[in-house]
Write a protein that holds these residues in place. Sequence first.
Motif, mmCIF file in Angstrom:
data_model
loop_
_atom_site.group_PDB
_atom_site.id
_atom_site.type_symbol
_atom_site.label_atom_id
_atom_site.label_comp_id
_atom_site.label_asym_id
_atom_site.label_seq_id
_atom_site.Cartn_x
_atom_site.Cartn_y
_atom_site.Cartn_z
ATOM 1 N N LEU A 150 0.701 -1.338 0.117
ATOM 2 C CA LEU A 150 0.401 0.335 -0.012
ATOM 3 C C LEU A 150 0.531 1.338 -0.150
ATOM 4 O O LEU A 150 1.665 1.451 0.830
ATOM 5 C CB LEU A 150 -0.648 0.200 1.428
ATOM 6 C CG LEU A 150 -1.753 -1.259 1.315
ATOM 7 C CD1 LEU A 150 -3.132 -1.075 2.728
ATOM 8 C CD2 LEU A 150 -2.688 -1.280 0.120
ATOM 9 N N VAL A 159 -8.267 1.071 4.535
ATOM 10 C CA VAL A 159 -6.860 -0.003 4.947
ATOM 11 C C VAL A 159 -7.330 -1.731 5.587
ATOM 12 O O VAL A 159 -6.945 -2.823 5.295
ATOM 13 C CB VAL A 159 -6.407 0.721 5.634
ATOM 14 C CG1 VAL A 159 -4.794 -0.366 6.331
ATOM 15 C CG2 VAL A 159 -5.580 1.848 4.707
ATOM 16 N N VAL A 176 3.914 -1.936 4.608
ATOM 17 C CA VAL A 176 2.810 -0.813 4.462
ATOM 18 C C VAL A 176 4.146 -0.023 4.896
ATOM 19 O O VAL A 176 5.132 -0.316 5.147
ATOM 20 C CB VAL A 176 1.902 -0.295 5.362
ATOM 21 C CG1 VAL A 176 0.619 -0.874 5.275
ATOM 22 C CG2 VAL A 176 2.492 -0.726 6.442
ATOM 23 N N ALA A 181 1.347 5.425 7.517
ATOM 24 C CA ALA A 181 0.041 3.931 7.197
ATOM 25 C C ALA A 181 -0.409 4.249 8.787
ATOM 26 O O ALA A 181 0.411 4.727 9.497
ATOM 27 C CB ALA A 181 0.717 3.362 7.526
ATOM 28 N N HIS A 201 1.866 -7.893 8.674
ATOM 29 C CA HIS A 201 2.013 -6.671 8.110
ATOM 30 C C HIS A 201 3.931 -6.718 8.268
ATOM 31 O O HIS A 201 4.255 -6.998 9.171
ATOM 32 C CB HIS A 201 1.469 -5.712 8.630
ATOM 33 C CG HIS A 201 1.836 -4.871 9.554
ATOM 34 N ND1 HIS A 201 1.513 -5.556 10.784
ATOM 35 C CD2 HIS A 201 2.655 -3.968 9.898
ATOM 36 C CE1 HIS A 201 1.720 -4.947 11.855
ATOM 37 N NE2 HIS A 201 2.079 -3.810 11.171
ATOM 38 N N ARG A 203 6.547 -3.730 7.864
ATOM 39 C CA ARG A 203 6.591 -1.788 8.060
ATOM 40 C C ARG A 203 7.453 -1.408 7.248
ATOM 41 O O ARG A 203 8.732 -1.447 7.764
ATOM 42 C CB ARG A 203 6.683 -1.160 9.365
ATOM 43 C CG ARG A 203 4.648 -0.758 9.476
ATOM 44 C CD ARG A 203 4.541 -0.253 10.616
ATOM 45 N NE ARG A 203 3.265 -0.159 11.408
ATOM 46 C CZ ARG A 203 2.722 1.316 11.096
ATOM 47 N NH1 ARG A 203 3.182 1.896 10.130
ATOM 48 N NH2 ARG A 203 1.157 0.768 10.982
#
Length: 294
Positions: A150, A159, A176, A181, A201, A203
């Motif tokens: 994203l 999201v 992200v 984010a 996820h 980062r």
Amino acid sequence: MSSKSERNDRKSGKKQSFTGRISAPRERGEKPATQGFQGRADTPRPPRSGDRGRADADNFLWGRHPVLAALANPARRGTGRLLATPERATEIEDGKLAHGHKIETVDIQTLTRILPAGAVHQGLAFKVQPLEGVSLEDLAEPAEGVIVMLDQLTDPQNVGAIFRSALAFGARGIIVQDRHAPALAGALAKAAVGATERLPHARVTNLSRALERLADLGWRAVGLDGSGEQTLEQALDRQPTVLVMGSEGDGIRRLVAEHCDVLAKIPMPGGFESLNVSNAAAVALYEAARAQRS
């Protein structure tokens, strides 16, 4: 492009811009409690600021599905403050759903006051620390399946919906940017219906460099762009695929797009020129899952 390290959801063991282009504040930890100063009794209490309200939202999960998913997440064991109305507390106790967390029973009015305005809490809230995330390598190895990236999506509802679709269609996880984010809590977690607790996820500081690293690991990047020369059906195959989604306003940024192997569009024979980014992501994830099986 602004240069944005990989910080990283669950602790592991060790664009379609659809007309022009398709379309996040960093997770915050809980603030320490203020220590023992008592002001004058007649001093009015200052109103809650917008920043304070946002920080509270970043540290709370609310709603039945998000809270139960968080309670079941091993990364949450022994952490957080679980608040429940009497009815919900009974449900959790009878179903053995607390997973070691102590239940703090409160009435519904108190719970509503504690949470940000408009929070649809369904009698449950969980004050938490942000999930740490996994490393890019943990998410990407071995190279197989689909990952979603994203590019500066900031709307929590979008999201959260993308997390939900990504989990439903079997994606490996979501990448992200660290500084752009929204926190995986509050309205985002509510929209994700528990998917943020189950889908890893990562980062990263810089998406372009992340795409370079993913290419080294065997991944192919497909960016969604309404001006792409290929359709998704043409662009997708069984190779390990990173689906890159841009913000609704600006789409995929130029340098990120340049690191994609191909830009692809969703054909819209109905004559309507745009899709909400979360809807576009659901279509793209369906097509990617189909291509992986073919």
